[in-house]
Write a protein that holds these residues in place. Sequence first.
Motif, PDB file in Angstrom:
ATOM      1  N   TYR A 111       0.328  -8.894  -1.471  1.00  0.00           N
ATOM      2  CA  TYR A 111      -0.588  -7.899  -1.708  1.00  0.00           C
ATOM      3  C   TYR A 111      -1.554  -7.695  -2.643  1.00  0.00           C
ATOM      4  CZ  TYR A 111      -2.131  -3.277  -3.638  1.00  0.00           C
ATOM      5  OH  TYR A 111      -2.887  -2.470  -4.553  1.00  0.00           O
ATOM      6  N   ASP A 124       0.695  -1.342   0.048  1.00  0.00           N
ATOM      7  CA  ASP A 124      -0.104  -0.031   0.008  1.00  0.00           C
ATOM      8  C   ASP A 124       0.405   1.188   0.040  1.00  0.00           C
ATOM      9  OD1 ASP A 124      -2.696  -1.387   1.420  1.00  0.00           O
ATOM     10  OD2 ASP A 124      -0.812  -1.841   2.092  1.00  0.00           O
ATOM     11  N   SER A 125       0.001   2.416  -0.001  1.00  0.00           N
ATOM     12  CA  SER A 125       0.766   3.512  -0.077  1.00  0.00           C
ATOM     13  C   SER A 125       1.919   3.780   1.252  1.00  0.00           C
ATOM     14  CB  SER A 125      -0.188   4.821   0.282  1.00  0.00           C
ATOM     15  OG  SER A 125      -0.103   5.950  -0.250  1.00  0.00           O
ATOM     16  N   ARG A 182      -5.456  -9.163  -2.949  1.00  0.00           N
ATOM     17  CA  ARG A 182      -5.720  -8.013  -4.170  1.00  0.00           C
ATOM     18  C   ARG A 182      -6.765  -8.421  -5.514  1.00  0.00           C
ATOM     19  NH1 ARG A 182      -6.091  -2.170  -4.517  1.00  0.00           N
ATOM     20  NH2 ARG A 182      -8.245  -1.557  -5.774  1.00  0.00           N
TER      21      ARG A 182
END
Lengths: 331, 331
Positions: free
Chosen positions: A197, A156-157, A201
């Motif tokens: 991730y 993520d960011s 997702r």
Amino acid sequence: MSNSEKPTRKVTSFDVARRAGVSRAAVSRTFTPNASVSPETRDKVVKAAKELGYRVNYLARGLINQRSDFVGIVAAGMDNPFRAMQIEQITKNLVRRNFRPILLPADHGESADHVMDQLLHYNVSGVLVTSDAPPTALCAEFAAAGVPIVLINKADSIPAVDRVVSDNDTAGRLAAATLIETGARHLAVMSAAAISYTARRRQQAFLACCHSLEADVRVIPVKINDYANGFAAAAMLDGVDGVFCINDYMACGLVDGLRRRGIAIPDDVRIVGHDDVPQASWAGYDLTTLRQPCDLQAEQAIDLLLSRMDNPETAERVEVTPVSLVRRSTA
Amino acid sequence: MSNSEKPTRKVTSFDVARRAGVSRAAVSRTFTPNASVSPETRDKVVKAAKELGYRVNYLARGLINQRSDFVGIVAAGMDNPFRAMQIEQITKNLVRRNFRPILLPADHGESADHVMDQLLHYNVSGVLVTSDAPPTALCAEFAAAGVPIVLINKADSIPAVDRVVSDNDTAGRLAAATLIETGARHLAVMSAAAISYTARRRQQAFLACCHSLEADVRVIPVKINDYANGFAAAAMLDGVDGVFCINDYMACGLVDGLRRRGIAIPDDVRIVGHDDVPQASWAGYDLTTLRQPCDLQAEQAIDLLLSRMDNPETAERVEVTPVSLVRRSTA
DNA sequence: TCCGATATTGCACACGTGTACAGTTCCACG
DNA sequence: CGTGGAACTGTACACGTGTGCAATATCGGA
């Protein structure tokens, strides 16, 4: 011809300058683009350099320029054929742009941090990460040092860290649609969602699409997204007639596992993979899959790196790599 | 917490020295193994360094030491899964020994020279070559610069260049013996002998062994030793009941090609591959093959590199990597 | 107390390069 | 011929580090 010249000292720009009868600065300028040298001296320098076998020492150049031509690549899971493709594309692209890729495998847990830490010693121009995302603290250190980081298909960011992610939402949707379209009614998604991730997702997108179409879905958990786990999972598919494998590596295992049990593909079970690995197009598998163009992905990642090198202060960006369905015989 | 500190100059040993209240030399010695520093100053320096986030600049260190931690890897044909294994093992081994592998793909013809030429600009400690062998002239330049080169599975003798070769003679012999032992009477060897030293050598050994056993043998020429050519070659096997494929990559293609034509393995045709690629142990292939332990091979190659770094004047050496038969279902 | 040996420290130089700055040359133009 | 400017050149400094050498501090023994 020439006798053994033992004391072969490294030939420097000073040697070339003396031989050409010019100053050392002239030599430097000759090998620096957009520098001011007259054609005559340039010729003299080039001639002398060739005779002496002179090469500019890029380490010294990097020292003075505060920046080297190196780009770090941190990669994990190189047994997955997709990683091999990825690394090939990335390194070729980097070399084409006159960078030197330094490849650091980072498989076992914490070693990613350790390995990235090493990179800070080399004034690298940037870092591409395809393994687990580095910890935020370390990323901050890179940002402070002015070294851009680009994460590929990860996490993520993180502040000041650009990312390239493949279009996982579309992937999940296309997978579900294709399985249903080819006759599957009881779907399943196979992935080690906890690990990656990307896997998480894709799984989410697939499930969401199935739910919106009110289709029957299950999650088949595996420990790692590799061939062995795919093969073993063939025993856990009672009542399932359509499977989305988070990657082709695992899908190949599943195909072999199903065949071993005498289950027909695609008649009994339909399969959609992801990545379009070379093996997916091998006649033995002929896998319907979602192509992730890793040549384009490499291009995007390196573009991001360069643009952040030019202006480091911009907000972090996310580039999405498009995904396309490759219809073959498993769905 | 801290405000945005824009002018984040790179922190140097001088900064650390000032903060610790010692001379810059003390800082340098603190981070240099086997240097003479008192425990107290070392502690002060380490503390200051940690607070400032200091890292030794290895480029500068390499400049003064006349040697960097870099090792070049020149590789071609990364689509072959064996190359992926090889590169993974080599890079991991190098990193474990505190070297930084810089990976240079060299696929298209002359680019190997060009790419290796680049390496001379970086004071690399050594070069490992798995693509085509570099031209002798270039090797001489490396020797003159004191940079050792090790060729892996390539070419004939070059002055001052060490080599690691897998035991191709044994491989050819084992392949022939295994095929005959499992019932084959009309043998063939598949390889693009013109391209690669390894292929040529294995083919020769195989033929020699067949001749000495007075077995019927043919050569099936292909253009490249890859999957596609293996697949296509399935159409050229009239009257053959045992094939030695120069590598597993091609063997996988052959297996798929034969199956497509309804030819039974191993009943109609026996197959022996080479390399023990991951796919060879996949249930879909279950290939009988010759294992080439590329972890050991990497170890051997890097050992040669190190030993030549220590004493450059020794005669060139050749290390042989052992080969062992892995019996599976195709022979 | 004195002396020699050992451990530690700082100064200064070296590694090989890029480039700001000032100086020089040269040429076109008035 | 004088002058301004452009093109080129050389000097000198900077990049960040390792290490020889001499100087100093420390310590044990007579």
